[in-house]
Write an enzyme that holds these catalytic residues in place. Structure first.
Site, PDB file in Angstrom:
ATOM      1  N   LYS A 175       0.882  -1.179   0.000  1.00 16.22           N
ATOM      2  CA  LYS A 175       0.000   0.000   0.000  1.00 16.22           C
ATOM      3  C   LYS A 175       0.913   1.221   0.000  1.00 16.22           C
ATOM      4  O   LYS A 175       1.455   1.599   1.027  1.00 16.22           O
ATOM      5  CB  LYS A 175      -0.880  -0.022   1.258  1.00 16.22           C
ATOM      6  CG  LYS A 175      -2.241   0.647   1.110  1.00 16.22           C
ATOM      7  CD  LYS A 175      -2.215   2.111   0.739  1.00 16.22           C
ATOM      8  CE  LYS A 175      -1.873   3.007   1.908  1.00 16.22           C
ATOM      9  NZ  LYS A 175      -1.722   4.426   1.498  1.00 16.22           N
ATOM     10  N   GLU A 250       9.555   1.749  10.990  1.00 14.08           N
ATOM     11  CA  GLU A 250      10.576   2.784  10.786  1.00 14.08           C
ATOM     12  C   GLU A 250       9.854   4.111  10.922  1.00 14.08           C
ATOM     13  O   GLU A 250       9.112   4.509  10.013  1.00 14.08           O
ATOM     14  CB  GLU A 250      11.170   2.688   9.377  1.00 14.08           C
ATOM     15  CG  GLU A 250      11.848   1.386   9.053  1.00 14.08           C
ATOM     16  CD  GLU A 250      13.172   1.202   9.756  1.00 14.08           C
ATOM     17  OE1 GLU A 250      13.614   2.108  10.502  1.00 14.08           O
ATOM     18  OE2 GLU A 250      13.770   0.137   9.567  1.00 14.08           O
ATOM     19  N   CYS A 284      13.378  10.720   7.299  1.00 10.65           N
ATOM     20  CA  CYS A 284      13.244  10.307   8.699  1.00 10.65           C
ATOM     21  C   CYS A 284      14.558  10.482   9.446  1.00 10.65           C
ATOM     22  O   CYS A 284      14.575  10.818  10.616  1.00 10.65           O
ATOM     23  CB  CYS A 284      12.736   8.888   8.800  1.00 10.65           C
ATOM     24  SG  CYS A 284      13.585   7.740   7.726  1.00 10.65           S
TER      25      CYS A 284
HETATM   26  P1  NAI Z   1       1.553   8.886   7.698  1.00  5.94           P
HETATM   27  O1  NAI Z   1       2.290   8.157   8.758  1.00  5.94           O
HETATM   28  O2  NAI Z   1       0.113   9.186   7.915  1.00  5.94           O
HETATM   29  O3  NAI Z   1       1.681   8.091   6.289  1.00  5.94           O
HETATM   30  C1  NAI Z   1       2.574   7.034   6.014  1.00  5.94           C
HETATM   31  C2  NAI Z   1       1.818   5.878   5.373  1.00  5.94           C
HETATM   32  O4  NAI Z   1       0.870   5.360   6.302  1.00  5.94           O
HETATM   33  C3  NAI Z   1       1.016   6.243   4.118  1.00  5.94           C
HETATM   34  O5  NAI Z   1       1.088   5.184   3.185  1.00  5.94           O
HETATM   35  C4  NAI Z   1      -0.404   6.338   4.650  1.00  5.94           C
HETATM   36  O6  NAI Z   1      -1.375   6.068   3.658  1.00  5.94           O
HETATM   37  C5  NAI Z   1      -0.409   5.266   5.708  1.00  5.94           C
HETATM   38  N1  NAI Z   1      -1.425   5.431   6.756  1.00  5.94           N
HETATM   39  C6  NAI Z   1      -1.902   6.592   7.287  1.00  5.94           C
HETATM   40  N2  NAI Z   1      -2.831   6.328   8.224  1.00  5.94           N
HETATM   41  C7  NAI Z   1      -2.945   4.976   8.292  1.00  5.94           C
HETATM   42  C8  NAI Z   1      -3.740   4.074   9.074  1.00  5.94           C
HETATM   43  N3  NAI Z   1      -4.626   4.520   9.968  1.00  5.94           N
HETATM   44  N4  NAI Z   1      -3.577   2.749   8.901  1.00  5.94           N
HETATM   45  C9  NAI Z   1      -2.687   2.271   8.010  1.00  5.94           C
HETATM   46  N5  NAI Z   1      -1.933   3.061   7.231  1.00  5.94           N
HETATM   47  C10 NAI Z   1      -2.046   4.396   7.372  1.00  5.94           C
HETATM   48  O7  NAI Z   1       2.335  10.229   7.407  1.00  5.94           O
HETATM   49  P2  NAI Z   1       1.752  11.615   6.861  1.00  5.94           P
HETATM   50  O8  NAI Z   1       0.408  11.893   7.474  1.00  5.94           O
HETATM   51  O9  NAI Z   1       1.788  11.593   5.404  1.00  5.94           O
HETATM   52  O10 NAI Z   1       2.828  12.652   7.415  1.00  5.94           O
HETATM   53  C11 NAI Z   1       2.699  13.175   8.738  1.00  5.94           C
HETATM   54  C12 NAI Z   1       4.027  13.256   9.428  1.00  5.94           C
HETATM   55  O11 NAI Z   1       4.558  11.950   9.568  1.00  5.94           O
HETATM   56  C13 NAI Z   1       5.112  14.009   8.689  1.00  5.94           C
HETATM   57  O12 NAI Z   1       5.019  15.387   8.914  1.00  5.94           O
HETATM   58  C14 NAI Z   1       6.351  13.418   9.284  1.00  5.94           C
HETATM   59  O13 NAI Z   1       6.672  14.037  10.506  1.00  5.94           O
HETATM   60  C15 NAI Z   1       5.977  11.975   9.548  1.00  5.94           C
HETATM   61  N6  NAI Z   1       6.461  11.075   8.471  1.00  5.94           N
HETATM   62  C16 NAI Z   1       7.595  10.376   8.693  1.00  5.94           C
HETATM   63  C17 NAI Z   1       8.115   9.584   7.701  1.00  5.94           C
HETATM   64  C18 NAI Z   1       9.376   8.827   7.906  1.00  5.94           C
HETATM   65  O14 NAI Z   1      10.027   8.453   6.940  1.00  5.94           O
HETATM   66  N7  NAI Z   1       9.751   8.543   9.119  1.00  5.94           N
HETATM   67  C19 NAI Z   1       7.490   9.462   6.376  1.00  5.94           C
HETATM   68  C20 NAI Z   1       6.254  10.206   6.262  1.00  5.94           C
HETATM   69  C21 NAI Z   1       5.786  10.988   7.280  1.00  5.94           C
END
Ligand code: NAI
Ligand code: MG
Length: 481
Positions: A175, A250, A284
């Site tokens: 996904k 991660e 990250c």
């Molecule tokens: P997110 O954590 O919501 O998204 C990452 C993935 O999780 C996406 O594929 C999304 O569709 C999925 N996802 C979201 N909610 C979910 C749920 N309830 N169940 C299963 N999958 C789910 O990140 P978002 O909202 O795009 O970004 C928010 C903050 O997260 C950013 O500002 C940043 O601080 C952090 N982030 C950190 C990352 C990293 O590489 N450590 C990558 C992306 C975001």
């Protein structure tokens, strides 16, 4: 590239969502919609998981390791052949400068190459035991792996998760992030072309709360890999607990760059600014706190200021150091940190400048150096995920270590000093998954085990270490007398 109403891939067939719904695909450089993808949800996830389950006992399950490796080598070669198109697509979808996108695509190819070479070297063990017994430890695939990846490095995350999963004989349901799915769609096509059999790699595009939630909660999934926010990491781990399946998480970071008085200032300052502006700070492992020894505060911060002022922000095609952030929400999130810092009286020390290619409808943010920042301030504690660097001061080694370890995160750290004994002393005391001494990030280093402690997550990806996550041991005890 053609439109992607049929971006769901199940058992070797491209399909639209059952509901017929789509999601707009926007370019962060101008906010324009340039494509659509299918909005898959639970019905598609159910079918994708069933297809992955079936494929486990099909040809994939009977292939020798070297045969899986050959398919992966072919995929790696196809990725390199399609590097120009893939990099353009990735740059358009994520906003990253075109050379950074090209580097990502090359690392995606490297993941498949690296893990292809490991596919026929998944070794077990023979354990000496009591007389009359033979004990063998086999390493078997986990089974159906559910992968949920973010938008910051979609192509290379595809390689990072799917590479080790396929090498070890698993099947996958992926996904991708709703904000950046295009390169994953393209890569899935290439995987099919390379000979990954139907059902082995399935792709369900859609929203996190719908498709992502359905995948993480699915009782037919044997293993979960998630990269993204710590908040969603908690949701994923809770879902994993309900089904008693292992998960690798991660998550975010607030990684420190510790600069001692005896460091190579020029090298440290340039690397630190490059790292926080790469991918517009949306990494990250970005070093988002720079801990500067008090005795060198003035000269070192002067150098950081001049480097930060030189950073130019623009559209991906302009290929500058820094592009836009991913979406409006992220732009507002970063701006919110800057606004609150202003209210709290924290000084802006330097900012990068906007190129003319950075138009008003794009999600651009000026790279910003702020300081000095108190260690308890949100700039020193929270993940911003933007090109924002907080300067913090310390007096001595002990204080530097305490500040470095003094957040909820623990992903990566940089240590800048010419004193060899100090390098190792400090590295050993840092609670993180990777320490870089007089360098940072090592160009992504796909060979190097990577992952966090504390709120940065658990489990390890990359390197040979990842193979342990994607396999499970079975101990076979034979009595032969
Ligand atoms: P997110 O954590 O919501 O998204 C990452 C993935 O999780 C996406 O594929 C999304 O569709 C999925 N996802 C979201 N909610 C979910 C749920 N309830 N169940 C299963 N999958 C789910 O990140 P978002 O909202 O795009 O970004 C928010 C903050 O997260 C950013 O500002 C940043 O601080 C952090 N982030 C950190 C990352 C990293 O590489 N450590 C990558 C992306 C975001
Ligand atoms: Mg989210």
């Amino acid at each position: 590239m053609h439109t992607c109403e049929q971006s769901i891939f199940i058992e070797g067939v491209w399909e639209p969502a059952l509901s017929g719904s789509t999601l707009a695909v926007k370019s962060p450089a101008d906010g324009e919609t340039f494509n659509v993808i299918s909005k898959g949800a639970k019905p598609e996830v159910d079918r994708a998981v069933a297809a992955a389950r079936k494929a486990l006992s099909g040809t994939w399950g009977t292939l020798a390791g070297f045969e899986r490796g050959r398919v992966m080598c072919k995929l790696s070669a196809l990725i390199l052949e399609n590097c120009v198109e893939l990099a353009e697509l990735e740059a358009r979808d994520t906003g990253k400068p075109i050379s950074q996108a090209r580097t990502d695509i090359q690392s995606t190819a490297r993941y498949f190459e690296f893990y292809a070479g490991a596919a026929d070297k998944i070794l077990g063990d023979v354990i000496p035991f009591l007389d009359g017994y033979q004990v063998m430890v086999h390493r078997e695939p986990r089974g159906v792996c559910g992968m949920i990846i973010p938008w910051n490095y979609p192509a290379s995350m595809f390689g990072r998760t799917i590479g080790p999963a396929l090498a070890t004989g698993n099947t996958v349901v992926l996904k991708p992030a709703e904000d950046a799915s295009m390169s994953c769609i393209y890569l899935t096509k290439l995987a099919h072309e390379a000979g990954v059999p139907p059902g082995v790699l399935n792709l369900v595009t859609g929203l996190g709360e719908e498709a992502g939630a359905a995948l993480s909660q699915h009782p037919g999934v044997d293993f979960l890999s998630f990269t993204g926010s710590s908040e969603v990491g908690t949701i994923i781990q809770t879902a994993a607990a309900m089904n008693h399946v292992p998960c690798v998480l991660e998550l975010g970071g607030k990684s420190p760059q510790i600069v001692f008085a005896d460091s190579d200032f020029e090298r440290a300052a340039q690397t630190i600014v490059n790292v926080i502006t790469q991918n517009a700070g949306q990494t990250c492992s970005a070093g988002s706190r720079v801990l500067v020894q008090q005795s060198i505060y003035d000269p070192f911060v002067e150098l950081l200021k001049s480097k930060m002022s030189n950073v130019r922000v623009g559209a991906p095609s302009a290929d500058l150091q820094c592009g836009p952030v991913i979406n409006k929400t992220q732009q507002l999130k970063v701006q919110g940190f800057l606004d609150r810092a202003h209210t709290d009286g924290i000084e802006v020390l330097a900012q990068g400048s906007m190129d003319e290619s950075a138009g008003p409808t794009g999600y651009f943010v000026r790279p910003t150096l702020l300081g000095p920042v108190p260690t308890t301030h949100e700039l020193a504690q929270q993940e911003i995920f933007g090109p924002v660097l907080a300067v913090i001061t310390f007096e001595d080694e002990a204080e530097a270590i305490a500040i470095a370890n003094g957040t909820n995160y623990g992903l990566v750290a940089g240590v800048w000093t010419e004193n060899g004994a100090r390098q190792m002393r400090v590295a050993k005391k840092l609670r993180v998954g990777q320490v870089f001494i007089n360098n940072y990030g090592a160009g992504g280093g796909i060979e190097l085990p990577f992952g966090g402690v504390k709120r940065s997550g658990h489990g390890r990806e990359k390197g040979l270490e990842a193979l342990k996550e994607y396999t499970v041991t079975k101990t076979i005890v034979q009595k032969h007398d």
